[in-house]
Design an enzyme around this catalytic site. Structure first.
Site, short mmCIF file in Angstrom:
data_model
loop_
_atom_site.label_atom_id
_atom_site.label_comp_id
_atom_site.label_asym_id
_atom_site.label_seq_id
_atom_site.Cartn_x
_atom_site.Cartn_y
_atom_site.Cartn_z
N CYS A 33 -8.95 24.19 -38.40
CA CYS A 33 -7.68 23.90 -39.07
C CYS A 33 -6.68 23.27 -38.11
CB CYS A 33 -7.06 25.18 -39.64
SG CYS A 33 -8.07 26.08 -40.82
N ASP A 420 16.36 -9.04 -20.18
CA ASP A 420 16.94 -9.18 -21.51
C ASP A 420 18.46 -9.01 -21.43
OD1 ASP A 420 16.28 -9.06 -24.62
OD2 ASP A 420 17.80 -7.52 -24.22
#
Length: 453
Positions: A33, A420
């Site tokens: 699980c 940038d």
């Protein structure tokens, strides 16, 4: 692998932040699980922990039909520690062993097939082919649970060429047949609608706003809760819409595709462009330790991807030294002029269509138009177009263009756009730090800096 005591506390708390980091197998039932499974927790002496769903299955446990461990978000730790293994897993998830052979995959990785097998056996305990088959079966299980596709179409969409081969693999890997799985199904959708899970936190509002600011009408669409677009993938075409479901930590993704055999790699690419497999808690913890104390992170920022590396390269070239809005207008002109029209919009232009056009309709310097054509011609002819670092040989393409394309077209997590203009502007308000110490999460730092503008 996490400490056993940590695993014990995590499973008892059902904390979703551990979902996918390890799996719980119950010896008395033979089932494994997720940590978030809603069933009553078993006694500790009946529990065994596994680092991956695959290792639990190989140990003889079958997946729980209630919590569906195949839906757990992917966790980077169990994928291994090497860049070669990470890239091999990514290529296999995209269908590399469905469309080709292991030697061909090894050639793309620049290593021998023997070395690839060694990596998989060392870190995952299985061969590359077994890993690929298990992923195909888990994807088939998802389709059986969540759609009404006939079993024959599920087999095709999962990458199997024969129903007999599909049935045999499904039963050997998951220990029940596709028909038994379909009988367990309570409710299914008539269309292809899949739940794609992630591990919180997820700042969807920020990602949606980022995508909306760069959205191309006819190619993409968005609402405060969703994002969608058209796509092409190795000869197939389609569209998808992903609707955010924050209470379930997932996206409900509706997909319309003309070739079901491409469905699995398409779904994996949707996961990539939404950055669903990132472990944000780990990333943010690493960034916090390396950044000055006054640098406040925006929680849950992820990397919004672009559908293909070619499209990312085009958007990067058109975005050189112009504003976001100007770049968006140029991309829209390109899409609406050269993109293949469909009933409700457009597909992004192909390299061939871009290379064959004089691009005179684009209002920008002629040198930039020629760069765009040279890039498209390169992508038409060169297999190495998948290697952006080699684009630097193309006149007019520099480091910023390559880095931007890698960050959004490949979802490379370790790109820092130091040149940038937005990053430079944001850094003026920050104390100095060594960006090399922030590896391998520098792409997330780039987005953190953009968020401050």
């Amino acid at each position: 692998m996490l400490d056993v005591e940590v695993c014990k506390k995590a499973r008892l708390s059902r904390d979703p932040r551990f979902d996918g980091k390890f799996f719980i197998a119950v010896k008395t039932t033979g089932i494994y699980c997720r940590t978030t499974c809603p069933v009553h927790p078993p006694k500790e002496e009946n529990v065994q922990y596994f680092v991956s769903a695959l290792s639990a299955a190989q140990a003889g446990f079958r997946p729980c039909l209630r919590c569906r461990p195949d839906s757990a978000p992917g966790s980077a730790p169990w994928k291994g520690v090497g860049a070669t293994l990470d890239r091999a897993i990514a290529l296999i998830d995209q269908g590399a062993l469905q469309d080709g052979t292991l030697p061909q995959l090894a050639c793309r990785l620049g290593v021998s097939d023997r070395y690839v097998r060694k990596l998989f056996n060392q870190y995952l305990g299985v061969s590359p082919k077994k890993y690929a088959l298990y992923q195909q079966c888990l994807f088939a299980k998802k389709l059986l649970h969540q759609t009404r596709l006939p079993i024959t179409e599920v087999a095709l969409a999962s990458g199997f060429d024969s129903i007999r081969r599909f049935n045999d693999c499904f039963k050997s890997q998951l220990q029940f047949t596709p028909t038994q799985m379909r009988q367990q199904q309570k409710k299914a959708n008539s269309n292809i609608v899949l739940e794609l899970y992630y591990r919180p936190p997820f700042n969807w509002q920020h990602m949606q706003q980022f995508l909306a600011k760069r959205l191309i009408e006819g190619l993409e669409w968005t609402t405060p809760q969703s994002y969608g677009r058209t796509f092409q993938w190795h000869g197939s075409q389609g569209k998808f819409t992903a609707v955010h479901s924050p209470e379930k930590h997932c996206f409900n993704v509706e997909i319309d595709i003309d070739e079901l055999k491409s469905l699995k790699p398409v779904v994996n690419n949707i996961r990539r462009i939404l950055d669903l497999d990132a472990d944000l808690l780990q990333i943010e913890n690493d960034l916090t330790r390396a950044l000055p104390n006054e640098f406040k992170l925006v929680p849950g920022l992820r990397l919004p991807g672009i559908w293909s590396l070619f499209e990312a390269g085009i958007r990067a070239i058109l975005g050189q030294q112009v504003s976001v809005q100007a770049a968006k207008n140029l991309v829209a002109q390109l899409v609406h002029t050269l993109g293949q029209p469909k009933d409700t919009g457009y597909y992004f232009p192909t390299p061939e269509a871009t290379a064959d056009s004089d691009l005179e309709f684009l209002k920008m310097p002629n040198a930039r138009r020629q760069t765009l054509r040279r890039f498209a011609e390169y992508c038409c002819l060169a297999d190495s177009a998948e290697q952006p670092d080699e684009w630097l040989d193309i006149k007019g393409i520099g480091p910023w263009t390559v880095a931007y394309a890698k960050m959004r077209g490949q979802s490379d997590p370790d790109i820092f756009l130091a040149s940038d203009l937005g990053v430079i502007k944001a850094l003026k308000t920050q104390r100095k730090f060594l960006e090399t110490q922030l590896s391998p999460w520098r792409s997330y730092l780039t987005f953190q800096l953009w968020s401050q503008l």
